[in-house]
Design a protein around this motif. Structure first.
Motif, PDB file in Angstrom:
ATOM      1  N   ALA A 170     -40.872  63.282  12.001  1.00  9.24           N
ATOM      2  CA  ALA A 170     -41.247  64.686  11.834  1.00  9.24           C
ATOM      3  C   ALA A 170     -40.911  65.161  10.432  1.00  9.24           C
ATOM      4  N   PRO A 171     -41.909  65.538   9.636  1.00  9.08           N
ATOM      5  CA  PRO A 171     -41.606  66.165   8.345  1.00  9.08           C
ATOM      6  C   PRO A 171     -41.024  67.559   8.594  1.00  9.08           C
ATOM      7  N   VAL A 172     -39.996  67.917   7.873  1.00 11.17           N
ATOM      8  CA  VAL A 172     -39.384  69.238   8.036  1.00 11.17           C
ATOM      9  C   VAL A 172     -40.339  70.274   7.468  1.00 11.17           C
ATOM     10  N   MET A 173     -40.758  71.221   8.346  1.00 15.42           N
ATOM     11  CA  MET A 173     -41.780  72.197   7.983  1.00 15.42           C
ATOM     12  C   MET A 173     -41.143  73.557   7.700  1.00 15.42           C
ATOM     13  N   PRO A 174     -41.691  74.315   6.764  1.00 12.70           N
ATOM     14  CA  PRO A 174     -41.146  75.657   6.495  1.00 12.70           C
ATOM     15  C   PRO A 174     -41.476  76.606   7.633  1.00 12.70           C
ATOM     16  N   VAL A 175     -40.578  77.551   7.884  1.00  9.74           N
ATOM     17  CA  VAL A 175     -40.832  78.593   8.878  1.00  9.74           C
ATOM     18  C   VAL A 175     -40.630  79.958   8.234  1.00  9.74           C
ATOM     19  N   ASN A 176     -41.277  80.954   8.771  1.00  9.83           N
ATOM     20  CA  ASN A 176     -41.125  82.325   8.298  1.00  9.83           C
ATOM     21  C   ASN A 176     -39.732  82.821   8.662  1.00  9.83           C
ATOM     22  N   GLN A 177     -38.929  83.118   7.678  1.00  7.02           N
ATOM     23  CA  GLN A 177     -37.528  83.475   7.898  1.00  7.02           C
ATOM     24  C   GLN A 177     -37.300  84.991   8.027  1.00  7.02           C
ATOM     25  N   HIS A 178     -38.361  85.782   8.101  1.00  5.02           N
ATOM     26  CA  HIS A 178     -38.220  87.239   8.124  1.00  5.02           C
ATOM     27  C   HIS A 178     -38.121  87.761   9.563  1.00  5.02           C
ATOM     28  N   ALA A 179     -37.211  87.182  10.329  1.00  8.86           N
ATOM     29  CA  ALA A 179     -37.120  87.532  11.745  1.00  8.86           C
ATOM     30  C   ALA A 179     -36.390  88.842  11.978  1.00  8.86           C
ATOM     31  N   GLY A 180     -35.420  89.162  11.143  1.00 12.91           N
ATOM     32  CA  GLY A 180     -34.597  90.333  11.412  1.00 12.91           C
ATOM     33  C   GLY A 180     -33.593  90.045  12.522  1.00 12.91           C
ATOM     34  N   ASN A 181     -32.736  90.999  12.798  1.00 14.32           N
ATOM     35  CA  ASN A 181     -31.666  90.795  13.775  1.00 14.32           C
ATOM     36  C   ASN A 181     -31.757  91.685  15.008  1.00 14.32           C
ATOM     37  N   VAL A 182     -32.383  92.836  14.895  1.00 16.07           N
ATOM     38  CA  VAL A 182     -32.355  93.798  15.994  1.00 16.07           C
ATOM     39  C   VAL A 182     -33.083  93.281  17.230  1.00 16.07           C
ATOM     40  N   PHE A 183     -34.307  92.801  17.052  1.00 14.39           N
ATOM     41  CA  PHE A 183     -35.128  92.352  18.181  1.00 14.39           C
ATOM     42  C   PHE A 183     -34.432  91.252  18.967  1.00 14.39           C
ATOM     43  N   ALA A 184     -33.858  90.295  18.257  1.00 13.87           N
ATOM     44  CA  ALA A 184     -33.229  89.151  18.915  1.00 13.87           C
ATOM     45  C   ALA A 184     -32.046  89.553  19.778  1.00 13.87           C
ATOM     46  N   HIS A 185     -31.379  90.648  19.441  1.00 14.24           N
ATOM     47  CA  HIS A 185     -30.153  91.016  20.137  1.00 14.24           C
ATOM     48  C   HIS A 185     -30.336  92.162  21.136  1.00 14.24           C
ATOM     49  N   ARG A 186     -31.560  92.594  21.366  1.00 18.82           N
ATOM     50  CA  ARG A 186     -31.780  93.657  22.337  1.00 18.82           C
ATOM     51  C   ARG A 186     -31.496  93.177  23.764  1.00 18.82           C
ATOM     52  N   GLY A 187     -31.876  91.948  24.091  1.00 26.40           N
ATOM     53  CA  GLY A 187     -31.652  91.423  25.426  1.00 26.40           C
ATOM     54  C   GLY A 187     -32.545  92.073  26.463  1.00 26.40           C
ATOM     55  N   GLY A 188     -32.182  91.886  27.732  1.00 22.33           N
ATOM     56  CA  GLY A 188     -32.973  92.434  28.823  1.00 22.33           C
ATOM     57  C   GLY A 188     -34.131  91.538  29.201  1.00 22.33           C
ATOM     58  N   ARG A 189     -35.054  92.087  29.978  1.00 20.21           N
ATOM     59  CA  ARG A 189     -36.219  91.311  30.414  1.00 20.21           C
ATOM     60  C   ARG A 189     -37.492  92.023  29.995  1.00 20.21           C
ATOM     61  N   MET A 190     -38.337  91.316  29.244  1.00 24.51           N
ATOM     62  CA  MET A 190     -39.628  91.870  28.867  1.00 24.51           C
ATOM     63  C   MET A 190     -40.471  91.979  30.128  1.00 24.51           C
ATOM     64  N   PRO A 191     -40.992  93.170  30.437  1.00 26.62           N
ATOM     65  CA  PRO A 191     -41.736  93.341  31.693  1.00 26.62           C
ATOM     66  C   PRO A 191     -42.960  92.438  31.756  1.00 26.62           C
ATOM     67  N   ALA A 192     -43.304  92.070  32.999  1.00 26.81           N
ATOM     68  CA  ALA A 192     -44.502  91.272  33.219  1.00 26.81           C
ATOM     69  C   ALA A 192     -45.736  92.076  32.819  1.00 26.81           C
ATOM     70  N   PRO A 193     -46.779  91.413  32.336  1.00 29.56           N
ATOM     71  CA  PRO A 193     -47.983  92.131  31.906  1.00 29.56           C
ATOM     72  C   PRO A 193     -48.790  92.639  33.087  1.00 29.56           C
ATOM     73  N   LEU A 194     -49.733  93.508  32.816  1.00 30.13           N
ATOM     74  CA  LEU A 194     -50.556  94.102  33.851  1.00 30.13           C
ATOM     75  C   LEU A 194     -51.337  93.042  34.637  1.00 30.13           C
ATOM     76  N   ASN A 195     -51.745  91.964  33.935  1.00 31.26           N
ATOM     77  CA  ASN A 195     -52.540  90.949  34.640  1.00 31.26           C
ATOM     78  C   ASN A 195     -51.712  90.114  35.613  1.00 31.26           C
ATOM     79  N   SER A 196     -50.413  90.401  35.742  1.00 33.09           N
ATOM     80  CA  SER A 196     -49.611  89.730  36.766  1.00 33.09           C
ATOM     81  C   SER A 196     -49.845  90.313  38.146  1.00 33.09           C
ATOM     82  N   LEU A 197     -50.446  91.498  38.223  1.00 38.12           N
ATOM     83  CA  LEU A 197     -50.658  92.161  39.510  1.00 38.12           C
ATOM     84  C   LEU A 197     -51.964  91.675  40.119  1.00 38.12           C
ATOM     85  N   LYS A 198     -51.893  90.563  40.810  1.00 39.98           N
ATOM     86  CA  LYS A 198     -53.110  89.918  41.331  1.00 39.98           C
ATOM     87  C   LYS A 198     -53.240  90.019  42.843  1.00 39.98           C
ATOM     88  N   ASN A 199     -52.205  90.426  43.560  1.00 41.49           N
ATOM     89  CA  ASN A 199     -52.281  90.459  45.025  1.00 41.49           C
ATOM     90  C   ASN A 199     -53.128  91.646  45.503  1.00 41.49           C
TER      91      ASN A 199
END
Length: 454
Positions: free
Chosen positions: A425-454
């Motif tokens: 595997a060649p070491v590939m560059p990644v975008n390092q502009h992630a920031g810190n706030v989003f990663a540390h919010r935690g919790g559960r991202m709600p399921a999308p509307l298309n999950s309601l199939k019943n």
């Protein structure tokens, strides 16, 4: 299923000239009977279960290779997610179970054993947390064991706490195996919408809806598809190209269906699914990237790559489902960078980036696979990549995965060399502009509307 002499001759040519193989016969085993409060007793029961149930797998596969002349590249085991098996354990370190799995794999002669796994897409139990904490030691201390953690699904949303924990675990696992090319991270995958019958590593595990013993088979054949496309005229329209791929996938899948039926019958185990994924190898001519280039893009990663991959993936599935009534697993086209000679070349040439790979994962079988990144990449950046990929899977109701390998002590342009099917595997560059706030919010991202199939 009747095979004509012409089909047999054609199949032999595929094997001898175009790298057709059965990529894996995977024996999937329930470990529900191995539960105990003592982790060492669980480990002993797991070893006994794997060695007794798997003792005839490799000899049977080798006999099928001799009789039918089709190589079976890997023989594998997968098991009930160990977090579930160890739920009654009082100890917190589950690595003894991984070590028992590794010993059993060596005893029966298989290449990999999957299932050091946890499913935490809606929340994590104490046992799930213990398993995740045990992953770095477990993968550092074993050679054949693979681990997977499912952190999201279309029905449940994304467990963001688990996503961040897995980003940390990927880094810790790479550091724990830094003296062996950080290979531990190459045996660890983070899923959204993981499937229960996947025969491919590192994500195979035995689902709760499965029988006690199941044979799942994964076919391959990128070289066969590439050879067919090479014979098409350059002015063939895209419909003609798609039809050629579809017809070829049918032939490849018929060979796999035959091997699956014979293996399950001879072993006396349930026949599970046939995964008709195009799984590449580092060998020249056995590359999904080269298929895309044969379709007509300039170099893999260039404009048009995602469209060509979408057509390829769809045509493979359309052809395969006509050849077997049990198509399952992941089924489509894999794009692991280190395991595909064309992907490696494209990454080294700068034509293929992590961002382009992410776009390609919207239409391929799985996700970001076997990608080496700089060793100093932040946990927040890795979390962001995991979250992005999981969101693609969640919204599009498909399986997506992340198998990143932080190359400890290496930078962009260096290479991790794993050897064998795992390639380099060649070491590939990644975008390092992630920031810190989003990663540390935690919790559960709600399921999308298309999950309601019943």
């Amino acid at each position: 299923m009747q095979l004509t002499p012409a089909e047999i001759t054609e199949t032999l040519a595929m094997v001898s000239q175009q790298n057709l193989d059965i990529r894996t016969i995977t024996l999937s085993l329930s470990l529900r009977g191995c539960v105990d409060s003592d982790v060492q007793r669980v480990a002993d029961k797991v070893y006994e279960r794997l060695t007794s149930a798997g003792e005839r797998l490799v000899p049977t596969a080798e006999q099928l290779e001799r009789e039918y002349g089709i190589p079976i590249v890997n023989k594998r085991l997968s098991v009930t997610p160990i977090a579930e098996v160890c739920a009654a354990c009082t100890g917190a370190d589950y690595s003894p179970v991984a070590k028992a799995m590794d010993r059993a794999a060596a005893e029966v002669g298989v290449d990999f054993v999957g299932g050091f796994s946890a499913l935490v897409h809606k929340g994590a139990s104490r046992s799930d947390d213990n398993l995740i904490a045990s992953i770095p030691e477990a993968l550092a201390a074993t050679s054949c064991v693979c681990s997977s953690v499912n952190i999201g699904s279309t029905r449940a949303g994304i467990n963001m706490d688990a996503a961040f924990k897995m980003a940390e675990t990927i880094v810790d696992t790479a550091k724990a195996t830094a003296d062996s090319q950080c290979i531990g991270a190459g045996k660890l995958v983070v899923f959204c919408n993981a499937v229960e019958d996947n025969p491919f590593m590192a994500g195979a595990f035995h689902g709760s809806g499965e029988a006690d013993e199941v044979i799942n088979v994964g076919v391959s054949g990128p070289g066969v598809v590439r050879a067919v496309l090479a014979d098409l005229p350059k002015d063939a329209d895209i419909t003609t190209v798609a039809e050629a791929i579809k017809a070829t996938a049918f032939k490849i899948t018929r060979a796999g269906e035959l091997m699956a039926r014979e293996a399950s019958k001879r072993l006396g185990y349930s026949k599970g699914i046939l995964d008709l994924s195009l799984a590449p190898t580092p060998a020249q001519g056995d590359s999904v990237a080269e298929i895309l280039e044969a379709i007509g893009i300039g170099e893999c990663g260039g404009p048009g790559t995602t469209a060509a991959l979408a057509m390829l993936n769809d045509a493979v599935k359309k052809g395969g489902v006509m050849a077997s009534s049990s198509v399952g697993g992941l089924s489509g086209a894999f794009i692991p960078v280190s395991e595909d000679a064309g992907m490696i070349r494209a990454a080294q040439d700068g034509a293929l980036s992590v961002s382009k790979l992410e776009a390609m994962t919207c239409v391929c079988s799985v996700g970001l696979d076997m990608i080496a990144i700089p060793g100093d990449t932040t946990v927040e950046t890795i979390f962001g990549i995991i979250a992005d990929e999981a969101a693609i899977g969640m919204i599009n109701n498909k399986t997506t995965a992340v198998r990143l390998i932080p190359a400890i002590g290496k930078k962009v342009g260096d290479v991790l060399d794993f050897g064998g099917l795992l390639g380099s595997a060649p070491v590939m560059p990644v975008n390092q502009h992630a920031g810190n706030v989003f990663a540390h919010r935690g919790g559960r991202m709600p399921a999308p509307l298309n999950s309601l199939k019943n």
